[in-house]
Scaffold this motif. Structure first.
Motif, PDB file in Angstrom:
ATOM      1  N   SER A 343      48.030  36.219  31.401  1.00  0.00           N
ATOM      2  CA  SER A 343      47.781  36.429  32.831  1.00  0.00           C
ATOM      3  C   SER A 343      46.295  36.635  33.093  1.00  0.00           C
ATOM      4  N   LEU A 344      45.820  36.037  34.187  1.00  0.00           N
ATOM      5  CA  LEU A 344      44.426  36.251  34.593  1.00  0.00           C
ATOM      6  C   LEU A 344      44.252  37.597  35.281  1.00  0.00           C
ATOM      7  N   ASP A 345      45.342  38.165  35.757  1.00  0.00           N
ATOM      8  CA  ASP A 345      45.321  39.453  36.456  1.00  0.00           C
ATOM      9  C   ASP A 345      45.499  40.576  35.445  1.00  0.00           C
ATOM     10  N   ALA A 346      44.479  41.437  35.315  1.00  0.00           N
ATOM     11  CA  ALA A 346      44.519  42.506  34.311  1.00  0.00           C
ATOM     12  C   ALA A 346      45.716  43.427  34.504  1.00  0.00           C
ATOM     13  N   SER A 347      46.182  43.586  35.745  1.00  0.00           N
ATOM     14  CA  SER A 347      47.273  44.528  36.008  1.00  0.00           C
ATOM     15  C   SER A 347      48.630  44.004  35.562  1.00  0.00           C
ATOM     16  N   THR A 348      48.741  42.702  35.306  1.00  0.00           N
ATOM     17  CA  THR A 348      50.037  42.143  34.912  1.00  0.00           C
ATOM     18  C   THR A 348      50.023  41.576  33.496  1.00  0.00           C
ATOM     19  N   ARG A 349      48.965  41.810  32.751  1.00  0.00           N
ATOM     20  CA  ARG A 349      48.882  41.278  31.391  1.00  0.00           C
ATOM     21  C   ARG A 349      49.835  41.996  30.450  1.00  0.00           C
ATOM     22  N   SER A 350      50.265  41.277  29.432  1.00  0.00           N
ATOM     23  CA  SER A 350      51.041  41.915  28.369  1.00  0.00           C
ATOM     24  C   SER A 350      50.113  42.841  27.586  1.00  0.00           C
ATOM     25  N   ALA A 351      50.711  43.799  26.870  1.00  0.00           N
ATOM     26  CA  ALA A 351      49.907  44.769  26.111  1.00  0.00           C
ATOM     27  C   ALA A 351      49.104  44.087  25.014  1.00  0.00           C
ATOM     28  N   ALA A 352      49.682  43.077  24.360  1.00  0.00           N
ATOM     29  CA  ALA A 352      48.971  42.400  23.283  1.00  0.00           C
ATOM     30  C   ALA A 352      47.717  41.712  23.810  1.00  0.00           C
ATOM     31  N   VAL A 353      47.823  41.050  24.955  1.00  0.00           N
ATOM     32  CA  VAL A 353      46.665  40.385  25.555  1.00  0.00           C
ATOM     33  C   VAL A 353      45.629  41.419  25.986  1.00  0.00           C
ATOM     34  N   ALA A 354      46.094  42.517  26.597  1.00  0.00           N
ATOM     35  CA  ALA A 354      45.160  43.564  27.031  1.00  0.00           C
ATOM     36  C   ALA A 354      44.394  44.125  25.839  1.00  0.00           C
ATOM     37  N   LEU A 355      45.067  44.313  24.712  1.00  0.00           N
ATOM     38  CA  LEU A 355      44.384  44.816  23.519  1.00  0.00           C
ATOM     39  C   LEU A 355      43.365  43.805  23.014  1.00  0.00           C
ATOM     40  N   PHE A 356      43.744  42.526  22.966  1.00  0.00           N
ATOM     41  CA  PHE A 356      42.807  41.507  22.497  1.00  0.00           C
ATOM     42  C   PHE A 356      41.556  41.489  23.375  1.00  0.00           C
ATOM     43  N   VAL A 357      41.742  41.529  24.693  1.00  0.00           N
ATOM     44  CA  VAL A 357      40.598  41.491  25.611  1.00  0.00           C
ATOM     45  C   VAL A 357      39.714  42.714  25.422  1.00  0.00           C
ATOM     46  N   ASP A 358      40.336  43.896  25.319  1.00  0.00           N
ATOM     47  CA  ASP A 358      39.565  45.133  25.156  1.00  0.00           C
ATOM     48  C   ASP A 358      38.708  45.093  23.897  1.00  0.00           C
ATOM     49  N   ARG A 359      39.307  44.677  22.777  1.00  0.00           N
ATOM     50  CA  ARG A 359      38.559  44.660  21.518  1.00  0.00           C
ATOM     51  C   ARG A 359      37.545  43.524  21.495  1.00  0.00           C
ATOM     52  N   ALA A 360      37.865  42.399  22.136  1.00  0.00           N
ATOM     53  CA  ALA A 360      36.907  41.296  22.193  1.00  0.00           C
ATOM     54  C   ALA A 360      35.681  41.679  23.006  1.00  0.00           C
ATOM     55  N   GLN A 361      35.880  42.462  24.056  1.00  0.00           N
ATOM     56  CA  GLN A 361      34.746  42.895  24.884  1.00  0.00           C
ATOM     57  C   GLN A 361      33.798  43.808  24.116  1.00  0.00           C
ATOM     58  N   ALA A 362      34.308  44.454  23.086  1.00  0.00           N
ATOM     59  CA  ALA A 362      33.447  45.324  22.285  1.00  0.00           C
ATOM     60  C   ALA A 362      32.416  44.516  21.502  1.00  0.00           C
ATOM     61  N   VAL A 363      32.758  43.260  21.160  1.00  0.00           N
ATOM     62  CA  VAL A 363      31.813  42.429  20.398  1.00  0.00           C
ATOM     63  C   VAL A 363      31.188  41.333  21.253  1.00  0.00           C
ATOM     64  N   ARG A 364      31.834  41.033  22.388  1.00  0.00           N
ATOM     65  CA  ARG A 364      31.281  40.046  23.315  1.00  0.00           C
ATOM     66  C   ARG A 364      31.438  40.582  24.733  1.00  0.00           C
ATOM     67  N   PRO A 365      30.499  41.439  25.186  1.00  0.00           N
ATOM     68  CA  PRO A 365      30.589  42.017  26.529  1.00  0.00           C
ATOM     69  C   PRO A 365      30.717  40.921  27.587  1.00  0.00           C
ATOM     70  N   GLY A 366      31.568  41.165  28.557  1.00  0.00           N
ATOM     71  CA  GLY A 366      31.763  40.202  29.625  1.00  0.00           C
ATOM     72  C   GLY A 366      32.924  39.255  29.394  1.00  0.00           C
ATOM     73  N   PHE A 367      33.481  39.263  28.200  1.00  0.00           N
ATOM     74  CA  PHE A 367      34.615  38.372  27.936  1.00  0.00           C
ATOM     75  C   PHE A 367      35.820  38.778  28.777  1.00  0.00           C
ATOM     76  N   ASP A 368      36.556  37.781  29.238  1.00  0.00           N
ATOM     77  CA  ASP A 368      37.796  38.042  29.961  1.00  0.00           C
ATOM     78  C   ASP A 368      38.678  36.807  29.854  1.00  0.00           C
ATOM     79  N   VAL A 369      39.918  36.972  30.262  1.00  0.00           N
ATOM     80  CA  VAL A 369      40.845  35.839  30.278  1.00  0.00           C
ATOM     81  C   VAL A 369      40.506  34.937  31.451  1.00  0.00           C
ATOM     82  N   THR A 370      40.370  33.656  31.175  1.00  0.00           N
ATOM     83  CA  THR A 370      40.084  32.671  32.216  1.00  0.00           C
ATOM     84  C   THR A 370      41.133  31.560  32.131  1.00  0.00           C
TER      85      THR A 370
END
Length: 877
Positions: A343-370
């Protein structure tokens, strides 16, 4: 320490923790900017996410705040959500709960609109002289401001720390073992699981709740979050007991006792002491990584049978199968359903996707699902089956790969790697294959280092790693290679006891040591590990009996898991004489910290191997001495006396007169434990031992033996001789800087003086030994001191104070499971006399004493100027 000290912030290599407070969705970009600023300075951001946690969040962020060093508040337009039944928002509550001593950096976003309640909060903050505030316009400006302010704050506090350290030596040795670890990263997707486990614990019908699942599923994180979320259910405390480095079932009780603060001096069975310590206390004991000692599970049944108010929360890969166990199968994180993209909407993402995005942002600031990467992110999470650790390892590769690149490589690698381990359950195969894939992307040097790190237990320092490097491919590159492994989420870095330490997750350690064994290199690296810690022990051991005692005990306590591993390596590789020497060098440490049950197991294993691998006379004497120590107190017999006599002979024949004299003193002590002992013979042996120890220059053992002579004289009602021996013991300990023995001798001398009617003299020493015990974090000594001052107060008719101190001391004794011999108890008779004269005063004091903290009790006992000296030390209890 004096009572007037300013807070000192540690240097960056010790990972200062920065608590970031803000609304979540409104300031998501600003939170990422603050996190980037904190991590730029190699500090640890503590990002509390309300949405990821169940009720009651207030207890959770209080715990996070208490273990943080700096408060950063970021405020925009919104005051934040006010929960039902609450009067203020979590945003304001976090600010209010921040300790007064904590530096506060406040950043206010320039905006035309702002909630009225937020305006009022900001107005109050602007009058707070402990807070500094600035306005900002953009995320980039905020990041620079936070980084600059933290750097300035660090410089200021570092200067203060240098001044304070020059003026006030730190003698406190606070326990760091049982503190609940506070995660440095956000916990995502576990709100329902935490609530479910909390409900299990709330019900009170299950004595053991087991969190079961494969490695990497998040059992330890769930246990930690549950412990933080249930502090209100366990008013008498929550204890976290890591079992990762504990491989022998017989070490379960010693490890639990250490976490509870119970000193195993060998004088009683550990199970009995633990049952006393837990009796009538509503406590939660978290046992993490139980699967490697599952044969010890019946011990939990015995413990909860004698301590019905205690509850155990266990993490394990396998079910314990014991009475009273309730199993919770830890699920994977939720994933995108079917073949749908993330999901592109952070409020409706699955937990696994939310975790991937959170940890990816730690090494690549600004990353998000597009729209471009949503399908790849979903595929990654599905291929990794929602396993949190697998997802974190994959997200760490965002430093060098795109989501498409990660998904493609996982699609090719995972099926092949999983096929190689088909004998494992499915989720275990996925986790193992993910580690294989992640390690396979490393350069050879980093891969080799990771495998070598498998010999360490639980945690390790950079110095220890570098010591293993001789002849290894990564020699001279340890710092860079270790940093790369941290960046790749294969190694964790945190601060402990004022230093930077590293650790491997249990499943990664198993993988590493397995690879090392497959290469035939395990014994070689284990030998290097044992050599390093043997050298450390020989450097620190001389300080145990003198002025370096407190520091040596603290350093050895921090290294305890690797001390265990080093002994295990030495015994396993048949270096039995080295193992004996290692254990004997730490005799004072085992006595002060209380690890005799644990050491006994090692020595019995050593003795079993002596037939196939001959040992020296001295090693045999060491092993028998340490094996018999507990028997001497718990099951005294003529056989134990004879066994210690054999130790005297073996040490003497080996030419070790010093150790022979210590064995002689132990034999005399064992003789005293017998039903009808020969007092004259025991006295003669102790006196001979004192002379031999004095000739050998062993001041610590000489002082302890003088204490034994004093106790014997006291029992024989020769009070003048007893005082003379206690005087001599205190003098020797004082001259050598041996604070622990000084406390023991002083407590006994002051009690005897009190019995002889020298109340003023006794009071002075009760106060002195209490301050020493506080500085050493010596619970039993604090109980002695409180009881002594209770006796003085009772003799002077201070009913309320005497009763309060007696109860407070009793609480400590019950917690540590150690009770005093009746012959040496002085406060209870006077308190009972006082009860007859002022029953109401005693009753009121007893009621108040039950609610006193250790700090409160010490403050009640000590004169104001004496308490000021130990206020900082006692605040760590």
């Amino acid at each position: 320490m004096t009572g007037d000290t300013r807070p000192v912030i540690r240097t960056p290599d010790q990972r200062i923790r920065v608590f970031v407070s803000s609304t979540l969705h409104e300031l998501a970009g600003e939170r990422r900017a603050a996190r980037a600023a904190v991590e730029r300075l190699q500090m640890a951001p503590v990002m509390f996410e309300l949405g990821a946690r169940p009720h009651p969040p207030r207890d959770l962020y209080r715990a996070y705040l208490e273990q943080s060093d700096v408060f950063v508040g970021i405020y925009g337009a919104s005051y934040g959500w006010v929960a039902p039944g609450e009067e203020i928002s979590g945003l304001e509550d976090e600010y209010r709960l921040a300790p007064a001593r904590m530096p506060k950096l406040i950043y206010i976003k320039s905006t035309d609109e702002r909630d009225d309640r937020l305006r009022a909060l900001i107005a109050r903050i602007q009058t707070d002289d402990t807070a500094a505030y600035l306005h900002f316009r953009s995320e980039q400006e905020l990041e620079e401001q936070v980084a600059g302010d933290l750097a300035t704050l660090l410089a200021e506090r570092f200067d203060e720390s240098r001044v304070i350290s020059e003026l006030e030596p730190d003698v406190a040795v606070p326990s760091l073992i049982s503190r609940i670890p506070v995660p440095y990263t956000t916990t995502i997707g576990r709100a329902d699981d935490i609530a479910t486990v909390r409900d299990m614990l709330t019900a009170g019908t299950d004595r053991v709740v087991s969190l079961i699942g494969p490695g990497g599923i998040g059992k330890s994180r769930l246990a930690i979050e549950t412990a933080l979320a249930t502090e209100d259910l366990f008013p008498d405390g929550t204890y976290f007991v890591p079992l990762e480095g504990v491989l022998e079932p017989g070490l379960l009780l010693p490890t639990i006792s250490f976490a509870l603060g119970i000193r195993d001096n060998g004088e009683a069975e550990l199970e009995e002491r633990i049952s006393h310590a837990l009796d009538a206390r509503r406590v939660l004991i978290v046992l993490d990584n139980f699967e490697q000692i599952v044969d010890a599970a019946p011990v939990l049944v015995r413990l909860y049978t004698v301590a019905p108010s205690a509850v155990f929360l266990v993490t394990s890969r396998i079910v314990l199968h014991i009475r009273g166990e309730r199993v919770f199968d830890v699920p994977s994180l939720s994933m995108p359903v079917g073949g749908f993209p993330a999901s592109l909407d952070a409020s409706t993402r699955s937990a696994a996707v939310a975790l991937f995005v959170d940890r990816a942002q730690a090494v690549r600031p600004g990353f998000d699902v597009t729209a471009d990467n949503a399908q790849d992110v979903a595929d990654i999470c599905r291929r990794l089956e929602g396993l949190p650790l697998a997802i974190e390892l994959a997200a760490a590769k965002m430093r060098i790969l795109t989501p498409s690149g990660i998904a493609e490589r996982l699609g090719k690698s995972l099926p092949l790697l999983s096929a190689a381990v088909r004998d494992l359950p499915e989720r275990h195969r996925t986790m193992r294959a993910t580690i294989d894939w992640s390690v396979g992307l490393l350069p050879e040097v980093q891969r080799d280092l990771l495998e070598d790190l498998g010999v360490f237990a639980t945690r390790f320092t950079l110095d220890a790693v570098e010591a293993l490097g001789a002849g290894r491919s990564w020699d001279g590159q340890a710092l860079d290679a270790l940093s790369a492994l941290v960046d790749g989420s294969l190694v964790k870095q945190f601060d402990m006891g004022g230093r930077s330490v590293f650790s491997l997750l249990a499943i990664v350690r198993e993988y590493a040591i397995g690879r090392l064994k497959a290469r035939g290199e395990a014994d070689r690296v284990r030998a290097a590990h044992a050599d390093y810690y043997s050298g450390l022990v020989h450097r620190l051991a001389p300080g145990l009996g003198g002025t370096g005692q407190a520091d040596a005990v603290r350093q050895l306590g921090l290294e305890l898991p690797n001390l265990r591993a080093a002994v295990r390596h030495l015994v396993y590789t048949n270096r039995l004489d080295d193992a004996g020497d290692f254990a004997w060098s730490l005799l004072i440490y085992w006595w002060i910290s209380g690890f005799f049950a644990e050491v006994r197991l090692w020595m019995l294993e050593l003795l079993e191997k002596q037939h196939a691998h001959p040992i020296t006379q001295r090693t045999r004497a060491v092993a028998w001495f340490l094996a018999l120590w507990g028997e001497m107190w718990q099951r005294p017999s003529e056989q134990v006396v004879a066994g210690l006599g054999e130790c005297v002979r073996l040490f003497t024949e080996a030419g070790d007169d010093d150790s022979a004299a210590m064995a002689l003193a132990a034999r005399a002590t064992a003789r005293i434990q017998l039903q009808d002992f020969d007092a004259e013979k025991a006295d003669a042996e102790l006196r001979e031992a004192v002379g031999r120890l004095r000739d050998a220059g062993n001041a610590w053992a000489e002082a302890i033996t003088e204490v034994s002579l004093g106790r014997l004289a006291w029992v024989r009602e020769s009070t003048s001789d007893a005082l003379a021996h206690f005087d001599r013991a205190a003098e020797i300990a004082e001259q050598g800087g041996d604070l622990f023995t000084r406390s023991v001798a002083g407590n006994l001398r002051s009690r005897l003086n009190f019995q002889l009617g020298r109340i003023d003299v006794a009071e002075i020493e009760f106060v002195h030994t209490l301050t020493i015990s506080v500085g050493l974090h010596y619970d039993e000594g604090v109980a002695y001191g409180l009881e002594g001052i209770c006796a003085v107060a009772a003799a002077r008719g201070e009913a309320w104070r005497a009763a309060a101190l007696a109860v407070a001391a009793g609480v400590i004794r019950r917690r540590i499971g150690i009770f005093d011999a009746e012959a040496f108890t002085v406060h209870t008779p006077y308190l009972e006399i006082l009860r007859g004269r002022d029953a109401a005063g005693v009753a009121a004091g007893e009621g108040a004493g039950a609610d006193l903290t250790v700090a409160d009790a010490v403050k009640l006992a000590l004169p104001g100027d004496e308490f000021a000296r130990v206020a900082e030390a006692v605040s760590h209890w």
